[in-house]
Write an enzyme that holds these catalytic residues in place. Sequence first.
Site, PDB file in Angstrom:
ATOM      1  N   LYS A 143     -49.003-155.745 -11.971  1.00 43.36           N
ATOM      2  CA  LYS A 143     -49.576-156.375 -13.158  1.00 43.36           C
ATOM      3  C   LYS A 143     -50.886-157.073 -12.789  1.00 43.36           C
ATOM      4  O   LYS A 143     -51.908-156.907 -13.462  1.00 43.36           O
ATOM      5  CB  LYS A 143     -48.568-157.397 -13.702  1.00 43.36           C
ATOM      6  N   ARG A 191     -46.362-165.390 -15.243  1.00 43.84           N
ATOM      7  CA  ARG A 191     -45.539-164.175 -15.152  1.00 43.84           C
ATOM      8  C   ARG A 191     -45.453-163.669 -13.715  1.00 43.84           C
ATOM      9  O   ARG A 191     -46.343-163.935 -12.910  1.00 43.84           O
ATOM     10  CB  ARG A 191     -46.138-163.075 -16.049  1.00 43.84           C
ATOM     11  N   GLY A 248     -37.917-156.369 -16.355  1.00 47.83           N
ATOM     12  CA  GLY A 248     -37.022-157.389 -16.905  1.00 47.83           C
ATOM     13  C   GLY A 248     -36.209-158.147 -15.870  1.00 47.83           C
ATOM     14  O   GLY A 248     -35.359-158.962 -16.230  1.00 47.83           O
ATOM     15  N   MET A 260     -37.285-160.252 -13.415  1.00 47.33           N
ATOM     16  CA  MET A 260     -37.735-161.586 -13.025  1.00 47.33           C
ATOM     17  C   MET A 260     -38.196-162.375 -14.242  1.00 47.33           C
ATOM     18  O   MET A 260     -38.310-161.839 -15.338  1.00 47.33           O
ATOM     19  CB  MET A 260     -38.833-161.467 -11.980  1.00 47.33           C
ATOM     20  N   ARG A 291     -50.277-150.181 -17.566  1.00 50.72           N
ATOM     21  CA  ARG A 291     -49.588-149.503 -16.457  1.00 50.72           C
ATOM     22  C   ARG A 291     -49.383-148.039 -16.846  1.00 50.72           C
ATOM     23  O   ARG A 291     -49.496-147.689 -18.029  1.00 50.72           O
ATOM     24  CB  ARG A 291     -48.240-150.158 -16.160  1.00 50.72           C
ATOM     25  N   HIS A 305     -18.215-123.732  -4.295  1.00 51.83           N
ATOM     26  CA  HIS A 305     -18.339-122.438  -4.979  1.00 51.83           C
ATOM     27  C   HIS A 305     -18.861-122.626  -6.399  1.00 51.83           C
ATOM     28  O   HIS A 305     -19.819-121.981  -6.829  1.00 51.83           O
ATOM     29  CB  HIS A 305     -16.974-121.738  -4.983  1.00 51.83           C
ATOM     30  N   ARG A 356     -27.221-109.416  -2.672  1.00 50.94           N
ATOM     31  CA  ARG A 356     -25.956-109.409  -1.907  1.00 50.94           C
ATOM     32  C   ARG A 356     -25.102-108.251  -2.414  1.00 50.94           C
ATOM     33  O   ARG A 356     -24.764-108.208  -3.588  1.00 50.94           O
ATOM     34  CB  ARG A 356     -25.196-110.711  -2.130  1.00 50.94           C
ATOM     35  N   ARG A 389     -29.174-106.648   1.115  1.00 45.91           N
ATOM     36  CA  ARG A 389     -28.417-107.035   2.311  1.00 45.91           C
ATOM     37  C   ARG A 389     -27.144-106.211   2.407  1.00 45.91           C
ATOM     38  O   ARG A 389     -26.395-106.107   1.438  1.00 45.91           O
ATOM     39  CB  ARG A 389     -28.063-108.512   2.259  1.00 45.91           C
ATOM     40  N   GLU A 417     -29.577-116.117  10.938  1.00 47.68           N
ATOM     41  CA  GLU A 417     -28.614-117.121  10.489  1.00 47.68           C
ATOM     42  C   GLU A 417     -27.631-117.500  11.592  1.00 47.68           C
ATOM     43  O   GLU A 417     -26.605-118.112  11.330  1.00 47.68           O
ATOM     44  CB  GLU A 417     -27.885-116.663   9.215  1.00 47.68           C
ATOM     45  N   SER A 461     -35.440-112.875   7.594  1.00 51.43           N
ATOM     46  CA  SER A 461     -35.152-113.754   6.459  1.00 51.43           C
ATOM     47  C   SER A 461     -34.126-114.775   6.933  1.00 51.43           C
ATOM     48  O   SER A 461     -33.018-114.408   7.336  1.00 51.43           O
ATOM     49  CB  SER A 461     -34.604-112.935   5.287  1.00 51.43           C
ATOM     50  N   ASN A 506     -28.000-121.090   4.849  1.00 50.26           N
ATOM     51  CA  ASN A 506     -26.633-121.593   4.618  1.00 50.26           C
ATOM     52  C   ASN A 506     -25.822-121.444   5.906  1.00 50.26           C
ATOM     53  O   ASN A 506     -25.246-122.406   6.409  1.00 50.26           O
ATOM     54  CB  ASN A 506     -25.929-120.796   3.510  1.00 50.26           C
ATOM     55  N   ASP A 507     -25.798-120.220   6.412  1.00 49.69           N
ATOM     56  CA  ASP A 507     -25.037-120.001   7.644  1.00 49.69           C
ATOM     57  C   ASP A 507     -25.701-120.682   8.834  1.00 49.69           C
ATOM     58  O   ASP A 507     -25.013-121.187   9.719  1.00 49.69           O
ATOM     59  CB  ASP A 507     -24.904-118.494   7.911  1.00 49.69           C
ATOM     60  N   CYS A 551     -33.755-117.278   2.516  1.00 45.68           N
ATOM     61  CA  CYS A 551     -32.993-116.909   1.322  1.00 45.68           C
ATOM     62  C   CYS A 551     -31.710-117.708   1.140  1.00 45.68           C
ATOM     63  O   CYS A 551     -30.900-117.387   0.290  1.00 45.68           O
ATOM     64  CB  CYS A 551     -32.706-115.407   1.299  1.00 45.68           C
ATOM     65  N   TYR A 563     -42.318-116.532   2.390  1.00 43.41           N
ATOM     66  CA  TYR A 563     -41.753-116.593   1.036  1.00 43.41           C
ATOM     67  C   TYR A 563     -40.380-117.255   1.067  1.00 43.41           C
ATOM     68  O   TYR A 563     -39.717-117.288   2.114  1.00 43.41           O
ATOM     69  CB  TYR A 563     -41.633-115.186   0.422  1.00 43.41           C
TER      70      TYR A 563
HETATM   71  C1  PEP Z   1     -27.250-117.726   4.071  1.00 45.72           C
HETATM   72  O1  PEP Z   1     -26.397-117.769   4.952  1.00 45.72           O
HETATM   73  O2  PEP Z   1     -28.142-118.562   3.929  1.00 45.72           O
HETATM   74  C2  PEP Z   1     -27.235-116.615   3.096  1.00 45.72           C
HETATM   75  C3  PEP Z   1     -28.192-116.467   2.215  1.00 45.72           C
HETATM   76  O3  PEP Z   1     -26.155-115.801   3.127  1.00 45.72           O
HETATM   77  P1  PEP Z   1     -24.749-116.157   2.442  1.00 45.72           P
HETATM   78  O4  PEP Z   1     -24.901-117.445   1.753  1.00 45.72           O
HETATM   79  O5  PEP Z   1     -24.460-115.022   1.538  1.00 45.72           O
HETATM   80  O6  PEP Z   1     -23.875-116.203   3.635  1.00 45.72           O
HETATM   81 MG    MG Z   2     -25.261-115.992   5.341  1.00 45.69          MG
END
Ligand code: PEP
Ligand code: MG
Length: 762
Positions: free
Chosen positions: A29, A92, A101, A103, A248, A364, A470, A526, A625, A644, A648-649, A712, A732
């Site tokens: 302020k 103020r 609000g 203070m 502000r 899931h 997949r 894949r 992976e 790629s 996740n794995d 991916c 990518y």
């Molecule tokens: C991963 O492992 O990131 C992946 C894309 O394969 P999935 O999740 O199908 O194992």
């Molecule tokens: Mg995987």
Amino acid sequence: MAIPTTTTTRLYTYFFGEAEADKTLFGNKGANLITMTRLGLPVPPGFAVSIDAFRRYREMGGLPLKEIEEALGRLEAQTGKVLGKGLMVSVRSSAPVSMPGMMDTVLNVSSREEVLSSVEKILNSWDTPRAVEYRRLHSISADLGTAAIIQAMVMGNLNQRSGTGVVFTRNPVTGVPELYGEYIPQAQGDDLVSGQKTPQKVDALREQLPQAYEELVRIGRKLETHFKDMQDIEFTVEDGQLYMLQTRSGKRSGQAAIKIAVDMVKEGVLSKEEALLRITPDDLNALLHRRLESTESYAPVAHGLNAAPGAASGKVVFSPEEAVVWAKKGERVILVRPETSPDDIQGIAVAEGVLTSRGGLTSHAAIVTRAMGKPSVCGCEAIHVDLARNQFEVGGQVVKKGDTVTIDGSAGNVYLGQLPLVKSEITPEFTELMTWADQSARLQVWANADTPELIAEARRSGAKGIGLCRTERMFNAPDRLIAIRQFILADSAEARAEALKRLKELQKKDFVAIFKALKGMPIIIRLLDMPLHEFLPQGEVTEPAIRQKLQDLREVNPMLGHRGVRLAVTYPELYRMQLEAIHEALQQEPADVSVMVPQVITVKELQWVKKMLPDPCLKLGIMVETVRACMRADNLAKEADFFSFGTNDLTQATLSFSREDAEKKFLTTYLEAGVLQDNPFEVIDVKGMGRLMETAVVWARKETPRLSIGVCGEHAGDPRSIRLFHRIGVDYVSCSPARLPVARLAAAQAAAEEKGKEKGKG
Ligand code: PEP
Ligand code: MG
């Protein structure tokens, strides 16, 4: 005790016209009042008691009394009025972060003693329990402190040519450039805040005092140009003269945020990069998904994890089969389960949204609904699902099959009954902003999709290609399950060959449909990555042959077991069948197709699959992976056409956390206790796995400088992870179609931030 000061060295008090607009010293302020004064705008005179004074006050317990008294004397001279006799001030708080609000504010202060005690009150209000709690909730450091702003009061209630109001310089709901807000004639600011008088639209000021209105419009424009943003302004008119009390950056809806940013580029106020950096993922999500018309008017009955954005209403059902039957009858349904599994997929597909009582953000239900662009609330422990009775209980209330609920997957809330929802709306500004995003980004954004419908959605959402198709989902529909089960259970070479022939026909048909849907986009398919036992019936099995097979295939740890390329080493005919199906589909429907091999650890596995290629021109890459694949990235880069990262794995392998179990068992506690800052399955573990990935990229590119490298896993749609992928040179990311707009924005922001840093260095 007073802190001694002299008239020549002022350390703690700063008049608006004489200071630099430093937020760390004067709070938001105060800094903005200083800016407005320096821009020559009509700000009632005043001064700030700085945050340094606050610190001294806390450490030593005294105010710079003499300095404040001297400043008050100057203020009297400036206004030509005497405190208590014509001059009143407001006192103020002003902190460097917004704490709305939290203070105190003291108005109509008219003696020196009162000013001093009000300043103390303001500084003390930094430590009131509600302010402390607010800071804790918003992770605001207690060391920031607050300044106290002492300013001559102007009287909006003086006469008929007076009033007070709050306006936004643009419409905060739609973003349309117009003065938007409220005004009360003959009133003070506290009348507006307390709701004692009913405010009118700011147009009332135009009618009452057109000159003051025009000046307000002009000042609004000037402030927008200066701050490069839409402003939220408090003003008072005293006897026809307009005064600015505060400005502000204004809070706004997602739609308004995008329109304002795009308009400001056209007006020459912002560069395209600046506009892109202004937009948050929440802004985009608010625009792209259905949402509750108003969140304030309704109380949720339960709160869970905001697993997939958007809101949905529907009748509660408790089984996927029932969801399908009800949806066929034209009912909108919400599928409620303790947690979901691949068996529930048909039910999820027809439901408006999903609610689960267990499971985290990478459960899931969360992953599948996000991929499908459906709202879901997961891990909502307050609901107790009783599948046998077809009901759930929440806070003493029972919700039965057929009762209506509304879920808000953006906030993680569950409501009883049908709440009004607002449809998503793609505006021309959104389209324009996304075009700029694609022009600025270095990272391309592709999509994960395995059906023609999802591919079409990916294309509509701006995907440059399909980075992960997949194939195991192709085996999961009822007619395919029969064929793959025949393959698994075959007791002769002929029976096995027969099952494979059937599977090849089905796969070929699927691939032809998929290639047609691509309409020129490239695709990476894949090969199968699923433990075979998952294709067999689960639960009570009476058939002895199946029971025996299940026993044979049983693994203690299937995710680290017989899956991915390991299947191809032990059952080469499976991958061969898939490669032939792709090859034959390509004869029928030409497309830009590459194939990738999951779970690779060594170049020998890749060579093993390469030998099966029916067409040597088919590009063959690997999913990175496993940790070993990262450590052998240089060698693998010699043999693979592309990489790629399956993050996740790879997260599972790097942290030794089971994807399936971590969230249910210990991850929540880890996050609550601050052992980990973020769920590593959601936001990439930059310090650990980020380093591993960077090493792999560097080693691979040393061998093959132009090797194409993508990501991916789920992280491909997460903005913070995308910043890391940009930095380490990934080409990518490939994410669920529903996450594409946020990913495209994040890719552009990463490039814009990098450009900003380079400019900073230059
Ligand atoms: C991963 O492992 O990131 C992946 C894309 O394969 P999935 O999740 O199908 O194992
Ligand atoms: Mg995987």
